[in-house]
Design a protein around this motif. Sequence first.
Motif, PDB file in Angstrom:
ATOM      1  N   TRP A   1       0.801  -1.233   0.000  1.00  0.00           N
ATOM      2  CA  TRP A   1       0.000   0.000   0.000  1.00  0.00           C
ATOM      3  C   TRP A   1       0.829   1.276   0.000  1.00  0.00           C
ATOM      4  CZ3 TRP A   1       0.171   3.227   4.427  1.00  0.00           C
ATOM      5  CH2 TRP A   1       0.768   2.667   5.561  1.00  0.00           C
TER       6      TRP A   1
ATOM      7  N   TYR B   1     -12.237  11.072  -3.951  1.00  0.00           N
ATOM      8  CA  TYR B   1     -10.807  10.800  -3.743  1.00  0.00           C
ATOM      9  C   TYR B   1     -10.091  12.144  -3.597  1.00  0.00           C
ATOM     10  CZ  TYR B   1      -5.994   9.303  -4.739  1.00  0.00           C
ATOM     11  OH  TYR B   1      -4.638   9.075  -4.676  1.00  0.00           O
TER      12      TYR B   1
ATOM     13  N   LEU C   1      -3.223   5.842  -1.536  1.00  0.00           N
ATOM     14  CA  LEU C   1      -4.552   5.215  -1.556  1.00  0.00           C
ATOM     15  C   LEU C   1      -5.094   5.071  -2.973  1.00  0.00           C
ATOM     16  CD1 LEU C   1      -6.123   7.201   1.450  1.00  0.00           C
ATOM     17  CD2 LEU C   1      -4.840   5.048   1.520  1.00  0.00           C
TER      18      LEU C   1
END
Length: 327
Positions: free
Chosen positions: A231, A321, A312
């Motif tokens: 991530w 977003y 992300l």
Amino acid sequence: NMDLTATNHSVTMSSGFKIPLMGIGTYGDPRTTPKGTAYESVKLAIEIGYRHIDGALVYFNEHEVGQAIREKIADGTVKREDIFYCGKLWNTFHPPELVRPALERTLKTLQLEYVDLYIIELPMAFKPGDTFYPKDENGKIVYHETDLCATWEALEACIDAGLTKSLGVSNFNKRQLELILNKPGLKYKPVTNQIECHPYFTQPKMMQYCKQNDIIIVGYSPLGTSRDPSWVNLKNPPLLEDKLLVAIAKKYNKNTAQIALRFNVQRGVVVIPKSFSPKRIKENFEIFDFFLTDDEMRAIEGLNKNIRFVELLMWSDHPEYPFHDYY
């Protein structure tokens, strides 16, 4: 600010309440962190002198964090009012009718009467309900339409009910902050925006905007990140190996983590380094016995690369977003 000490390093938020500039983060991968780790770490942190604890329901360890806080109150180390606890509203609880129950669930898990700060963890709503990561048949997260203003109004009611003292946000960009700041009938302003902030990502524009609006920046990943490739964006080299930070650390007989933390604290940014290592929990707190010169502060600011570790990207197609905008 040169007057910061280990026992007094708080700044006052626009709500009138104080927030300590030094906190401890409690996120650990629930799949790999042994049970009891967060409990032991928070207990030790409070003994060392930390008074600000950053947690979240979605970390799956809030019960341990609450137990540690309650034990340190019970044994007389601290009173409840000495502790600053920040909890977070997860993406599946954005609809107004789910907001208060989510906060009540956090309070029940912590077994505390109130939190000091409750923040919207991300501006992106997921399909509402108790499944934190709701997925469709292709394994993709199911999004939900976001109405940040409606969520905010439900949060304001939580202050009036005595469940939290202050409200804030996390990972909001300027446009999203303005939605709330310009909301008709706004009753309580967001006091903080919790965002990625460290010498490689110094957030100059967001800092300036938040200063103008009396919003305090809480910097997550203040030491860079765990560098977990699943991530984390690894385009940036490891922050703690930076040559300039190494040189300054040597001068003060400190480590690079302490320099990176001191840098943010000295410019009024709250830091919440997460550590489950007793040695590092102790070291991270030892930043109140020296201060960086103006030249050193400027030099460290000059390390900024405007590249995030925490992008992300898996949610970059969400209408809210936050990181498509420069800030």
